[in-house]
Write an enzyme that holds these catalytic residues in place. Sequence first.
Site, PDB file in Angstrom:
ATOM      1  N   GLY A  10       0.848  -1.196   0.000  1.00  0.00           N
ATOM      2  CA  GLY A  10       0.000   0.000   0.000  1.00  0.00           C
ATOM      3  C   GLY A  10       0.882   1.245   0.000  1.00  0.00           C
ATOM      4  O   GLY A  10       2.113   1.141   0.045  1.00  0.00           O
ATOM      5  N   TYR A  60      -8.627  -2.020   4.685  1.00  0.00           N
ATOM      6  CA  TYR A  60      -9.623  -1.815   3.627  1.00  0.00           C
ATOM      7  C   TYR A  60      -9.847  -0.302   3.640  1.00  0.00           C
ATOM      8  O   TYR A  60     -10.406   0.236   4.582  1.00  0.00           O
ATOM      9  CB  TYR A  60     -10.896  -2.572   3.984  1.00  0.00           C
ATOM     10  CG  TYR A  60     -11.976  -2.614   2.920  1.00  0.00           C
ATOM     11  CD1 TYR A  60     -12.499  -1.449   2.366  1.00  0.00           C
ATOM     12  CD2 TYR A  60     -12.496  -3.825   2.497  1.00  0.00           C
ATOM     13  CE1 TYR A  60     -13.505  -1.497   1.407  1.00  0.00           C
ATOM     14  CE2 TYR A  60     -13.504  -3.880   1.536  1.00  0.00           C
ATOM     15  CZ  TYR A  60     -14.003  -2.712   0.996  1.00  0.00           C
ATOM     16  OH  TYR A  60     -15.001  -2.758   0.057  1.00  0.00           O
ATOM     17  N   TYR A 124     -16.427   2.612   7.129  1.00  0.00           N
ATOM     18  CA  TYR A 124     -14.962   2.597   7.235  1.00  0.00           C
ATOM     19  C   TYR A 124     -14.509   3.132   8.611  1.00  0.00           C
ATOM     20  O   TYR A 124     -13.715   2.495   9.307  1.00  0.00           O
ATOM     21  CB  TYR A 124     -14.359   3.441   6.102  1.00  0.00           C
ATOM     22  CG  TYR A 124     -12.893   3.767   6.270  1.00  0.00           C
ATOM     23  CD1 TYR A 124     -11.912   2.812   6.007  1.00  0.00           C
ATOM     24  CD2 TYR A 124     -12.477   5.032   6.698  1.00  0.00           C
ATOM     25  CE1 TYR A 124     -10.564   3.112   6.165  1.00  0.00           C
ATOM     26  CE2 TYR A 124     -11.135   5.336   6.856  1.00  0.00           C
ATOM     27  CZ  TYR A 124     -10.185   4.379   6.594  1.00  0.00           C
ATOM     28  OH  TYR A 124      -8.848   4.676   6.754  1.00  0.00           O
ATOM     29  N   LYS A 128     -12.581   1.057  11.604  1.00  0.00           N
ATOM     30  CA  LYS A 128     -11.261   1.452  12.110  1.00  0.00           C
ATOM     31  C   LYS A 128     -11.311   1.681  13.622  1.00  0.00           C
ATOM     32  O   LYS A 128     -10.365   1.373  14.337  1.00  0.00           O
ATOM     33  CB  LYS A 128     -10.767   2.711  11.384  1.00  0.00           C
ATOM     34  CG  LYS A 128     -10.474   2.522   9.904  1.00  0.00           C
ATOM     35  CD  LYS A 128      -9.311   1.597   9.596  1.00  0.00           C
ATOM     36  CE  LYS A 128      -7.980   2.173   9.998  1.00  0.00           C
ATOM     37  NZ  LYS A 128      -6.864   1.241   9.598  1.00  0.00           N
TER      38      LYS A 128
HETATM   39  N1  LIG Z   1      -5.388   6.827   2.620  1.00  0.00           N
HETATM   40  C1  LIG Z   1      -5.813   7.726   3.501  1.00  0.00           C
HETATM   41  O1  LIG Z   1      -6.214   8.848   3.163  1.00  0.00           O
HETATM   42  C2  LIG Z   1      -5.794   7.397   4.975  1.00  0.00           C
HETATM   43  C3  LIG Z   1      -6.244   8.358   5.889  1.00  0.00           C
HETATM   44  C4  LIG Z   1      -6.221   8.050   7.256  1.00  0.00           C
HETATM   45  C5  LIG Z   1      -5.761   6.825   7.687  1.00  0.00           C
HETATM   46  N2  LIG Z   1      -5.356   5.898   6.767  1.00  0.00           N
HETATM   47  C6  LIG Z   1      -4.886   4.589   7.251  1.00  0.00           C
HETATM   48  O2  LIG Z   1      -3.510   4.481   6.926  1.00  0.00           O
HETATM   49  C7  LIG Z   1      -3.176   3.112   6.699  1.00  0.00           C
HETATM   50  C8  LIG Z   1      -2.444   2.980   5.376  1.00  0.00           C
HETATM   51  O3  LIG Z   1      -3.307   3.438   4.334  1.00  0.00           O
HETATM   52  P1  LIG Z   1      -2.842   3.458   2.804  1.00  0.00           P
HETATM   53  O4  LIG Z   1      -3.356   4.722   2.215  1.00  0.00           O
HETATM   54  O5  LIG Z   1      -1.400   3.103   2.695  1.00  0.00           O
HETATM   55  O6  LIG Z   1      -3.734   2.258   2.247  1.00  0.00           O
HETATM   56  P2  LIG Z   1      -3.629   1.499   0.857  1.00  0.00           P
HETATM   57  O7  LIG Z   1      -2.707   2.202  -0.079  1.00  0.00           O
HETATM   58  O8  LIG Z   1      -5.026   1.225   0.427  1.00  0.00           O
HETATM   59  O9  LIG Z   1      -2.925   0.137   1.274  1.00  0.00           O
HETATM   60  C9  LIG Z   1      -3.560  -0.808   2.071  1.00  0.00           C
HETATM   61  C10 LIG Z   1      -2.879  -2.128   1.863  1.00  0.00           C
HETATM   62  O10 LIG Z   1      -3.537  -3.102   2.671  1.00  0.00           O
HETATM   63  C11 LIG Z   1      -3.604  -4.302   1.929  1.00  0.00           C
HETATM   64  N3  LIG Z   1      -4.673  -5.175   2.411  1.00  0.00           N
HETATM   65  C12 LIG Z   1      -6.010  -5.032   2.261  1.00  0.00           C
HETATM   66  N4  LIG Z   1      -6.643  -6.078   2.828  1.00  0.00           N
HETATM   67  C13 LIG Z   1      -5.671  -6.878   3.357  1.00  0.00           C
HETATM   68  C14 LIG Z   1      -5.683  -8.106   4.060  1.00  0.00           C
HETATM   69  N5  LIG Z   1      -6.822  -8.754   4.344  1.00  0.00           N
HETATM   70  N6  LIG Z   1      -4.500  -8.651   4.451  1.00  0.00           N
HETATM   71  C15 LIG Z   1      -3.331  -8.033   4.154  1.00  0.00           C
HETATM   72  N7  LIG Z   1      -3.257  -6.871   3.465  1.00  0.00           N
HETATM   73  C16 LIG Z   1      -4.413  -6.304   3.081  1.00  0.00           C
HETATM   74  C17 LIG Z   1      -3.848  -3.830   0.507  1.00  0.00           C
HETATM   75  O11 LIG Z   1      -3.513  -4.857  -0.375  1.00  0.00           O
HETATM   76  P3  LIG Z   1      -4.271  -4.952  -1.806  1.00  0.00           P
HETATM   77  O12 LIG Z   1      -3.857  -3.739  -2.549  1.00  0.00           O
HETATM   78  O13 LIG Z   1      -3.759  -6.228  -2.336  1.00  0.00           O
HETATM   79  O14 LIG Z   1      -5.733  -4.959  -1.471  1.00  0.00           O
HETATM   80  C18 LIG Z   1      -2.915  -2.636   0.411  1.00  0.00           C
HETATM   81  O15 LIG Z   1      -1.644  -3.016  -0.009  1.00  0.00           O
HETATM   82  C19 LIG Z   1      -4.500   2.348   6.817  1.00  0.00           C
HETATM   83  O16 LIG Z   1      -4.630   1.840   8.108  1.00  0.00           O
HETATM   84  C20 LIG Z   1      -5.560   3.413   6.595  1.00  0.00           C
HETATM   85  O17 LIG Z   1      -6.785   3.082   7.209  1.00  0.00           O
HETATM   86  C21 LIG Z   1      -5.354   6.161   5.439  1.00  0.00           C
END
Ligand SMILES: NC(=O)c1ccc[n+]([C@@H]2O[C@H](COP(=O)([O-])OP(=O)(O)OC[C@H]3O[C@@H](n4cnc5c(N)ncnc54)[C@H](OP(=O)(O)O)[C@@H]3O)[C@@H](O)[C@H]2O)c1
Length: 279
Positions: A10, A60, A124, A128
Amino acid sequence: MKVLVFGSNGQLGREITRQFQSKYELVLQNIPSLDITNYQSVADLISYTSPAVVINAAAYTNVEKAEDDEESVFKVNALGAHNLALACRKFQTKLVHISTDYVFDGTTNVEYEEFDPHNPLSVYGKSKLWGEKLVEQVGGEYFILRTSWLYGDGQNFVRTMLKLAEQRDHLTVVADQYGTPTYTKDLVWVIERLMQTEFYGLYHASNQGSTTWCDFARKIFVLAGKSVQVEPVSTAEYPQKAKRPPNSVMDNKMLRLRGLDVMRTWEEALQDYIENECR
Ligand SMILES: NC(=O)c1ccc[n+]([C@@H]2O[C@H](COP(=O)([O-])OP(=O)(O)OC[C@H]3O[C@@H](n4cnc5c(N)ncnc54)[C@H](OP(=O)(O)O)[C@@H]3O)[C@@H](O)[C@H]2O)c1
């Protein structure tokens, strides 16, 4: 020090890999992410590899899709977090778990502190929050970091805006939701500092300052040298399935009190990102 990252493909996971690969021993960084919803696989991997730190960057994260996919969302964001917490406690491993500003409903107009009441508005956000609570219930050596409006090496708002700039010279963007864009590079700096300590607990970890999606878009275009007209619209004029908090600006109070807040302003971080990752 051995570090095991779940969700290493991710946008946060990739940044952790980028910054950590020359400093730490990253466990199994080249194989596809193991499914965190499978407790036995998670526990076997931690038992077999004995990392000092496990980082949960897996989630997710599709906020809109989550509204129609509640079981799967809870399975990853709540049960997955629970599995990692249980396995980390069993093998006495530190856990860094990432959460979100969307645990708040945004009905106040002040910055949220760590122990302000939460009330997520979306599936979501609820999933979380359950993830956080389950990690807390299990106990052990955990850090929970809530971050917001994340961008880095992956699909995100900045990249979407820059792509749209190639097709359009006029855009409308929501102007009544306040939050803080956060660069994965800066979040990883905090993770790295925190994971070396024993100051377990809950932390807010966003870049400094705040903005709206509309002003964020305008700043992206200024920094990237694109001439795109950005018109403000209200949330009501741009209906989405998942409700977003009108204000999810967070104060990194616990990091500051601990002397560990190394986050730059969101504008400085964005400039760095656009100059170094988007050209
Ligand atoms: N993006 C935002 O704006 C944001 C804001 C606040 C907090 N966050 C938090 O920050 C963290 C990182 O977010 P990010 O933006 O880096 O997310 P991301 O780019 O969507 O990456 C999430 C990763 O988790 C993997 N994943 C999903 N289901 C899984 C499972 N069952 N087992 C193992 N891996 C799994 C995905 O793999 P696949 O690609 O193969 O599905 C992906 O590689 C998360 O906890 C998110 O909730 C994000």
